[in-house]
Design a protein around this motif. Structure first.
Motif, PDB file in Angstrom:
ATOM      1  N   SER A  70      -9.753   2.154  -4.740  1.00  0.00           N
ATOM      2  CA  SER A  70      -9.134   1.754  -6.008  1.00  0.00           C
ATOM      3  C   SER A  70     -10.156   1.598  -7.123  1.00  0.00           C
ATOM      4  O   SER A  70      -9.867   1.871  -8.286  1.00  0.00           O
ATOM      5  CB  SER A  70      -8.357   0.449  -5.816  1.00  0.00           C
ATOM      6  OG  SER A  70      -9.218  -0.586  -5.354  1.00  0.00           O
ATOM      7  N   GLY A 103       4.246  -1.962  -0.910  1.00  0.00           N
ATOM      8  CA  GLY A 103       3.202  -1.411  -1.761  1.00  0.00           C
ATOM      9  C   GLY A 103       3.755  -0.714  -2.991  1.00  0.00           C
ATOM     10  O   GLY A 103       3.193  -0.829  -4.083  1.00  0.00           O
ATOM     11  N   HIS A 137       1.178  -0.344  -6.032  1.00  0.00           N
ATOM     12  CA  HIS A 137      -0.048   0.102  -5.395  1.00  0.00           C
ATOM     13  C   HIS A 137       0.058   1.592  -5.080  1.00  0.00           C
ATOM     14  O   HIS A 137       1.152   2.130  -4.924  1.00  0.00           O
ATOM     15  CB  HIS A 137      -0.297  -0.670  -4.098  1.00  0.00           C
ATOM     16  CG  HIS A 137      -0.588  -2.111  -4.311  1.00  0.00           C
ATOM     17  ND1 HIS A 137      -0.602  -3.035  -3.282  1.00  0.00           N
ATOM     18  CD2 HIS A 137      -0.876  -2.818  -5.454  1.00  0.00           C
ATOM     19  CE1 HIS A 137      -0.886  -4.225  -3.762  1.00  0.00           C
ATOM     20  NE2 HIS A 137      -1.053  -4.123  -5.072  1.00  0.00           N
ATOM     21  N   LEU A 177      -4.559  -1.168  -6.466  1.00  0.00           N
ATOM     22  CA  LEU A 177      -5.029  -1.077  -5.087  1.00  0.00           C
ATOM     23  C   LEU A 177      -4.503   0.198  -4.438  1.00  0.00           C
ATOM     24  O   LEU A 177      -3.480   0.740  -4.861  1.00  0.00           O
ATOM     25  CB  LEU A 177      -4.535  -2.261  -4.251  1.00  0.00           C
ATOM     26  CG  LEU A 177      -5.142  -3.645  -4.477  1.00  0.00           C
ATOM     27  CD1 LEU A 177      -4.431  -4.657  -3.589  1.00  0.00           C
ATOM     28  CD2 LEU A 177      -6.630  -3.636  -4.170  1.00  0.00           C
ATOM     29  N   ASP A 229      -8.810  -2.585  -1.052  1.00  0.00           N
ATOM     30  CA  ASP A 229      -7.851  -1.638  -0.493  1.00  0.00           C
ATOM     31  C   ASP A 229      -7.606  -1.925   0.988  1.00  0.00           C
ATOM     32  O   ASP A 229      -8.480  -2.424   1.701  1.00  0.00           O
ATOM     33  CB  ASP A 229      -8.386  -0.210  -0.632  1.00  0.00           C
ATOM     34  CG  ASP A 229      -8.705   0.140  -2.070  1.00  0.00           C
ATOM     35  OD1 ASP A 229      -7.785   0.132  -2.882  1.00  0.00           O
ATOM     36  OD2 ASP A 229      -9.889   0.413  -2.356  1.00  0.00           O
TER      37      ASP A 229
END
Length: 219
Positions: A111, A43, A48, A120, A156
């Motif tokens: 998000s 991530g 993210h 995200l 998400d």
């Protein structure tokens, strides 16, 4: 920045489908992080946002594990990419679990409601706090079903981490019924036990009403 298609994310040995509200069952924090660690690290590579709800007694160990994954926790928190919250402070404001307030809390974290810096959110929730109070646990099960209506509107990923050593079999079964995807034995699967909120909440209220009648008759 690594560009990614939200439809191609992977977690726990499988590709994520459109259902991204996941219950993940483990035996302790170390077991959990063996599966969560690579997903969390990925991530950060994808730019993210990481939102981690962690028990106060686990926070230091959690940060250490993040650093072992190569994550600069201090810089990430300053930039806003990493947010670590205390579970009790988040879920139990003034000692109470308010479902409506928590829907608002998670809606703000989605998000689509962020300022655009991160495409995200990958949200990881340590659920140990709920094992300490039966009343909270009852409300949580209802909330876990209700919140699907929110997460179905976003890409998400929300992972609710349950320690199998802390929750009974009946509770585990209800948790399964409120999540469309599940991690068992470290592998992500579509959850055949999942029941959509409209149906599950009706059944839950009927179950509680039935118990109430039984209690009244016993008095």
């Amino acid at each position: 920045m690594k560009e990614t298609n939200p439809d191609t994310m992977s977690f726990a040995g499988a590709s994520l489908s459109r259902h991204r509200h996941i219950c993940a069952f483990f035996n302790g924090s170390e077991d959990a992080f063996q599966v969560l660690g690579p997903f969390i690290r990925d991530g950060f590579l994808c730019d993210h946002r990481a939102i981690h709800l962690v028990g106060a007694d686990k926070c230091e160990a959690h940060i250490t594990r993040l650093r072992c994954e190569g994550i600069d926790t201090e810089a990430s928190q300053i930039s806003g990419q990493l947010e670590i919250r205390n579970t009790v402070d988040t879920y139990l404001k003034d000692g109470l679990f308010d479902q409506d307030r928590m829907v608002e809390e998670f809606s703000a974290l989605a998000s689509g409601n962020m300022n655009g810096n991160f495409p995200l959110s990958r949200i990881v929730c340590d659920m140990d706090w709920a094992a300490k109070n039966r009343e909270h646990l009852r409300d949580l099960i209802e909330f876990e079903s209700r919140i699907n209506d929110l997460w179905n509107q976003h890409d998400d990923v929300v992972i609710c981490v349950y320690d199998l050593t802390k929750f009974g079999g009946d509770t585990i079964m209800d948790i399964l019924r409120t999540h469309p995807a599940v991690v068992i034995s470290g592998v992500l699967r579509e959850n055949p036990f999942y029941i959509p909120p409209v149906q599950f909440l009706t059944e839950l209220r009927e179950r509680r009403f039935g118990k109430g009648e039984q209690w009244a008759a016993a008095e």
